[in-house]
Design a protein around this motif. Sequence first.
Motif, PDB file in Angstrom:
ATOM      1  N   ARG A 101     -18.159  98.239  -3.377  1.00  0.00           N
ATOM      2  CA  ARG A 101     -18.495  96.882  -3.819  1.00  0.00           C
ATOM      3  C   ARG A 101     -17.252  96.098  -4.232  1.00  0.00           C
ATOM      4  O   ARG A 101     -17.265  94.862  -4.210  1.00  0.00           O
ATOM      5  CB  ARG A 101     -19.534  96.929  -4.929  1.00  0.00           C
ATOM      6  CG  ARG A 101     -19.076  97.500  -6.220  1.00  0.00           C
ATOM      7  CD  ARG A 101     -20.241  97.913  -7.079  1.00  0.00           C
ATOM      8  NE  ARG A 101     -20.922  99.091  -6.542  1.00  0.00           N
ATOM      9  CZ  ARG A 101     -22.018  99.638  -7.043  1.00  0.00           C
ATOM     10  NH1 ARG A 101     -22.578  99.114  -8.095  1.00  0.00           N
ATOM     11  NH2 ARG A 101     -22.560 100.701  -6.505  1.00  0.00           N
ATOM     12  N   SER A 255     -17.145 102.222   1.384  1.00  0.00           N
ATOM     13  CA  SER A 255     -17.306 103.010   0.176  1.00  0.00           C
ATOM     14  C   SER A 255     -17.004 104.450   0.564  1.00  0.00           C
ATOM     15  O   SER A 255     -17.796 105.090   1.255  1.00  0.00           O
ATOM     16  CB  SER A 255     -18.737 102.895  -0.351  1.00  0.00           C
ATOM     17  OG  SER A 255     -18.943 103.887  -1.339  1.00  0.00           O
ATOM     18  N   LYS A 258     -19.250 107.883   0.261  1.00  0.00           N
ATOM     19  CA  LYS A 258     -20.236 108.430   1.198  1.00  0.00           C
ATOM     20  C   LYS A 258     -19.508 109.321   2.206  1.00  0.00           C
ATOM     21  O   LYS A 258     -19.222 110.474   1.908  1.00  0.00           O
ATOM     22  CB  LYS A 258     -21.003 107.307   1.896  1.00  0.00           C
ATOM     23  CG  LYS A 258     -22.052 106.638   1.011  1.00  0.00           C
ATOM     24  CD  LYS A 258     -21.476 105.569   0.138  1.00  0.00           C
ATOM     25  CE  LYS A 258     -22.537 104.696  -0.494  1.00  0.00           C
ATOM     26  NZ  LYS A 258     -21.954 103.786  -1.484  1.00  0.00           N
TER      27      LYS A 258
HETATM   28  N1  F0G Z   1     -22.768  99.297   1.344  1.00  0.00           N
HETATM   29  C1  F0G Z   1     -23.734 100.226   1.515  1.00  0.00           C
HETATM   30  C2  F0G Z   1     -24.456 100.307   2.812  1.00  0.00           C
HETATM   31  C3  F0G Z   1     -24.015 101.122   0.478  1.00  0.00           C
HETATM   32  O1  F0G Z   1     -24.948 102.045   0.658  1.00  0.00           O
HETATM   33  C4  F0G Z   1     -23.287 101.015  -0.737  1.00  0.00           C
HETATM   34  C5  F0G Z   1     -23.586 101.895  -1.858  1.00  0.00           C
HETATM   35  C6  F0G Z   1     -22.301 100.044  -0.855  1.00  0.00           C
HETATM   36  C7  F0G Z   1     -22.069  99.202   0.222  1.00  0.00           C
HETATM   37  C8  F0G Z   1     -21.486  99.885  -2.110  1.00  0.00           C
HETATM   38  O2  F0G Z   1     -20.591 100.934  -2.269  1.00  0.00           O
HETATM   39  O3  F0G Z   1     -21.343 102.075  -4.370  1.00  0.00           O
HETATM   40  O4  F0G Z   1     -19.052 102.396  -3.490  1.00  0.00           O
HETATM   41  O5  F0G Z   1     -19.690 100.254  -4.492  1.00  0.00           O
HETATM   42  N2  F0G Z   1     -24.603 102.594  -1.904  1.00  0.00           N
HETATM   43  C9  F0G Z   1     -24.986 103.544  -2.940  1.00  0.00           C
HETATM   44  C10 F0G Z   1     -26.352 104.046  -2.661  1.00  0.00           C
HETATM   45  C11 F0G Z   1     -24.783 103.069  -4.331  1.00  0.00           C
HETATM   46  O6  F0G Z   1     -26.927 104.706  -3.530  1.00  0.00           O
HETATM   47  O7  F0G Z   1     -26.856 103.828  -1.557  1.00  0.00           O
HETATM   48  P1  F0G Z   1     -20.151 101.442  -3.752  1.00  0.00           P
END
Ligand code: F0G
Length: 458
Positions: A101, A255, A258
């Motif tokens: 984010r 991010s 993942k």
């Molecule tokens: N984009 C996607 C598709 C995501 O799934 C996430 C985070 C972010 C951006 C943001 O990344 O958390 O590193 O700031 N997804 C987590 C989830 C929080 O639980 O799906 P981040």
Amino acid sequence: MAKFPVEPFKIKVVEPIRQTSAEERAEILRRAGYNLFAVRAEDVYVDLLTDSGTSAMSDRQWAGVMRGDEAYAGCRNFFNLEEAVQTITGFRHFVPTHQGRAAENVLFTCTVAPGQSVPSNMHFDTTQANVLARGGHPVNLIALAGLDPTLHAPFKGDMDVARLEAFIQETGPENIPLGMLTVTNNSGGGQPVSMANIRATGEALHKYGIPFFLDACRYAENAYFIKLRDPDYAETPVLEIAREMFSYADGCTMSAKKDALVNIGGFLALHDEALYQRVCQELIIREGFPTYGGLAGRDLEAVARGLWEGLDEGYLAYRIAHTRYLADRLVEEGVPILEPPGGHAVYLNVKRFLPHIPQSELPGQALTCALYVEGGVRGVEIGSVMFAHEDAATGETVYPDLELVRLAIPRRVYTQAHLDYVVETCRTLYERREEILGLRYTYAPRLLRHFTARFEPV
Ligand code: F0G
């Protein structure tokens, strides 16, 4: 009978977990305002809240942590990460950020003006909120197949490219600073996007001079799905598939929590030199100097090593089959899920699980609460709490098409017995589904409501 994949690793470090009683959990939940984000992790037995930042790092990554160079500028770990990012994505420039984010924030601050629109197949909640925070409009243009929770199609994350073109013409390219694709599509069930669709989305945007960015958190899982499901890529190494995916885009937000198998980290990568200069200015204000961007040198090293491990085909085969196992077992027990399963999570299909609770009574949230009380399993609502919004014109609440509870699977963390336990919890609950009651808000903030809202049973 569903088949569990043999793990391509053995376990060297363990972390004890503790089971509580259903009575204890009911009390914990009441005190948490029926929001699982407010429950202590120690009070959770199997934690499927997220696959983000919850990976078990390898011994090689931990060894890399000890090789952290904590110099303010130009630490060696930055260059290791640079090599990985540039080899995998092909983008000319990149800056580390503390997570995904933060990359979104920096990118949108440098590109989005109030009133402008950012189309995507489907924005994740933080992406949506970051666009809104700049006064922009996040627009979801997923192809219809992606909204059908029972349709078996290989690439249900695809953008509706015809709608995208129509949208560009209606809105005017000057009002669209960039377009995006989320790979895989987290909010729509972790479904992959096809190579043809990535290419076509890039072409449609570029035809009008609009830059194209990938939200690349789960790019490696997406690349592996392309290998599995598109016969043209059956023999192509995943690294090459990933490189081709990135080749159609002008940049990406990532991010690393993942598919780079780390507990913290992210980056923003892009070709455009002028935009990169602005990004660096913004980054220094918000994250830090461009060779560390909000991370310690040791974190940068873990990301660099994790990026390579996350592309390993033995690992990816296991990863996708592991998730598939949970899905197949749930289907065997008759529990309604979104099909086919995505890469990082299995999504319970709440409209079929709890047809007696209307969306106004937050059935997805009710199901996450019931799963917790039943078995100490923590999932996350991806439905009306996360995405319902007020229509600007009519003031009426607009509910999302999909009402889901996501069981996200941390990477390299849980065994077959853990997954069987989750299946047993879901099965028992499904048998008693009529006893589950809806919820109403006692507190709801305007943005990113699901994190801090509180509820009570209806
Ligand atoms: N984009 C996607 C598709 C995501 O799934 C996430 C985070 C972010 C951006 C943001 O990344 O958390 O590193 O700031 N997804 C987590 C989830 C929080 O639980 O799906 P981040």
